[in-house]
Enzyme design. Sequence first.
Site, PDB file in Angstrom:
ATOM      1  N   GLU A  50       0.909  -0.657   0.116  1.00 53.60           N
ATOM      2  CA  GLU A  50       0.172   0.053   0.544  1.00 53.60           C
ATOM      3  C   GLU A  50       0.729   0.983   0.140  1.00 53.60           C
ATOM      4  O   GLU A  50       1.837   1.403   0.686  1.00 53.60           O
ATOM      5  CB  GLU A  50      -1.147  -0.097   1.454  1.00 53.60           C
ATOM      6  CG  GLU A  50      -2.241  -0.803   0.879  1.00 53.60           C
ATOM      7  CD  GLU A  50      -3.140  -0.142   2.410  1.00 53.60           C
ATOM      8  OE1 GLU A  50      -3.756  -1.201   2.836  1.00 53.60           O
ATOM      9  OE2 GLU A  50      -2.645   0.450   3.514  1.00 53.60           O
ATOM     10  N   ASP A  61      -6.821   9.774   9.808  1.00 56.57           N
ATOM     11  CA  ASP A  61      -5.407   9.256  10.081  1.00 56.57           C
ATOM     12  C   ASP A  61      -4.896   9.375  11.543  1.00 56.57           C
ATOM     13  O   ASP A  61      -4.932  10.843  12.096  1.00 56.57           O
ATOM     14  CB  ASP A  61      -4.101   9.588   9.290  1.00 56.57           C
ATOM     15  CG  ASP A  61      -3.993   8.560   7.816  1.00 56.57           C
ATOM     16  OD1 ASP A  61      -3.778   6.768   8.325  1.00 56.57           O
ATOM     17  OD2 ASP A  61      -4.425   9.300   6.499  1.00 56.57           O
ATOM     18  N   TYR A 176     -10.844  -4.414   2.324  1.00 56.18           N
ATOM     19  CA  TYR A 176     -10.411  -3.415   3.781  1.00 56.18           C
ATOM     20  C   TYR A 176     -10.680  -4.197   4.986  1.00 56.18           C
ATOM     21  O   TYR A 176     -11.882  -2.970   4.820  1.00 56.18           O
ATOM     22  CB  TYR A 176      -9.963  -2.758   3.195  1.00 56.18           C
ATOM     23  CG  TYR A 176      -8.435  -2.007   4.002  1.00 56.18           C
ATOM     24  CD1 TYR A 176      -8.589  -2.109   5.918  1.00 56.18           C
ATOM     25  CD2 TYR A 176      -7.262  -1.803   4.015  1.00 56.18           C
ATOM     26  CE1 TYR A 176      -7.582  -1.645   5.915  1.00 56.18           C
ATOM     27  CE2 TYR A 176      -6.110  -1.143   4.463  1.00 56.18           C
ATOM     28  CZ  TYR A 176      -6.351  -1.160   6.077  1.00 56.18           C
ATOM     29  OH  TYR A 176      -5.716  -0.823   7.217  1.00 56.18           O
TER      30      TYR A 176
END
Lengths: 265, 397
Positions: A50, A61, A176
């Site tokens: 990734e 994040d 994911y």
Amino acid sequence: MTTRIDKTFARLRAANQSGFVAYIMGGDPSHAASLELMKALPDAGVDIIELGMPFTDPAADGPVIELAGLRALKSGTTVRSVLDMATDFRKDNDDTPIILMGYANPIHHMGYAEFAAAAKDSGVDGAIIVDLPPEEDGELRAAFDQHDLALIRLATPTTDDARLPTVVAGTKGFVYYVSVAGITGAAKGENAAISDAVNRIRTASGLPVVVGFGIKTPEQSAQVAAHADAVVVGSAIVEAFHKNGKDAALALVKNLSAAAQVNRP
Amino acid sequence: MTNYPDENGRFGSFGGRYVAETLMPPILALESAYKEARKDPSFWAEFDNFAQHYVGRPSPLYFAERLTEYGKGAKIYLKREDLNHTGAHKINNVLGQLLLAKRMGKKRIIAETGAGQHGVATATMAARLGMDCIVFMGAVDIERQKPNVFRMKLLGAEVRSVTSGTSTLKDAMNDALRDWVTHASETFYCIGTVAGPAPYPEMVREFQSIIGREAKAQILKAENRLPDAVVACIGGGSNAMGIFHEFIEDKNVRLIGVEAAGRGVDTDEHAASLTGGAPGILHGNRTYLLQDEHGQINDAHSISAGLDYPGIGPEHSYLHEIGRAEYVSCTDNEAVNAFQLCTKLEGIIPALESAHALPRTLDLAKELGGDGLIIMNMSGRGDKDVNTIAGLMGVEI
């Protein structure tokens, strides 16, 4: 056409193994240094890479990835320069899938069609765009379909049975699973909950399910690998690379990948 | 009234829900709770009761006689949102959202704030309703808005200093989103402006539209006609949307939004997203943003912390594109001069944010002439800015 992603999961299935996915930030701390790390990942046991595309405002994040992104931007990183890393990587490696990971605005600014074409040209296999949920990714998905690229969707602990069909509809490559409701670098989710979620998503999507968020140690990597088709580690690798350099990061990657790739029961 | 946003939260090509998947279920749950509440008379009865007895509504529509004389043109009326409890229009929206939070059984409230007005309003309503409140505020803004920081703490809120990015409003919003993603099930995110993922732009507009509804009734009573123009300052754009909304279908009423030009829109230091930005995706919506040629977000600059944001509510982007509203700008210097002018002529200390609307109101007054009629939204009071102004004047207080 069988994609690199499909081939990778077929190989892992044949070996009865889980895979290992490593996240690194493109351009952190420089184009050359991050490219050197990227090129060394497959030999350290990485099945899928990734590759982060930095953004000024990465609201999903935690601080580790955010700071890595700001360092990358400071070194002049752009969407194009991250794609150049993929092009360079492909000169010696035609097997390891490369999944871009980032936020919508830089690619929206470039234009989705142009981004998809450029990604294909540079040997990229797919992308995860964190702030494009299924409701908003139609235009990019159409552009990706034209180039046989996978737009990977995220499922999370808040994705209930009512929502899961929306998340898996039209998805390709793999799903994911974000194992904790939180930001990158948070604490790991509960193993039992991960197992349930992976089974649910695998059944609904018919695709491999990779699991990430909060996995930092080989022990955790092994625990998650017992349930997932592949284990994703990001923040821990980014942090090791930033603090202790390439060799330390690769040593961590070797331990994490070896722990993930044990044969399944 | 207007038939947008559509079911996907779109105002033309703007708006939408650009959030991480983790937030989609809570956002959809919020949307459905909001849609139920807005149809429930008991929700609005409680809203109206608080608006009247706690906020102090209706706020006056005040004929600014001396500003009108000074402008030598159109009559200028001020919609006095500065007289609301907590000193700005922000409380209207917070009232609606926290009553919705109560209805949804959420007791942990988070908010972002720039100037601190939205933070104070949220801390106030949270205190009144017995809820926990955490306010995310950029470290730079904490420094320039100390009185508001202390007010929030007195009200029982926790103020979290945000040091990521540029340590201003956009970073506070990033951190609030990070908190929400982590604590979605028990948390209500009270966004302070008409931006963010759907349903926020529509919901905040609805709670703020009380400003325009009152203003329309008040101007009809005072002047027996609609105004020629309505003027408001714009950061995210909630006070502007609040006063514009009721007038959108009145095509003869000009709607004028004033963005913060900072040190000038031709410099790199401004906050004028429509004048100097391009469409992009940030904080859950597609809208005009200040960004560089690679789609990275540029820092905004304004002397006013409440306008110091690189984006704008998506409905403003839409009204800009279809030409229904006009968007102009005002520099730091013009705003500071207007702050002093308004204080001296009317005895009203305006918020620095609201002061941005005044120079363009005076320009327009001249343009329209003596028969003209203008309403300017005095969105907040300037007590919080007294330190900033003293500093600029070289005065120690």
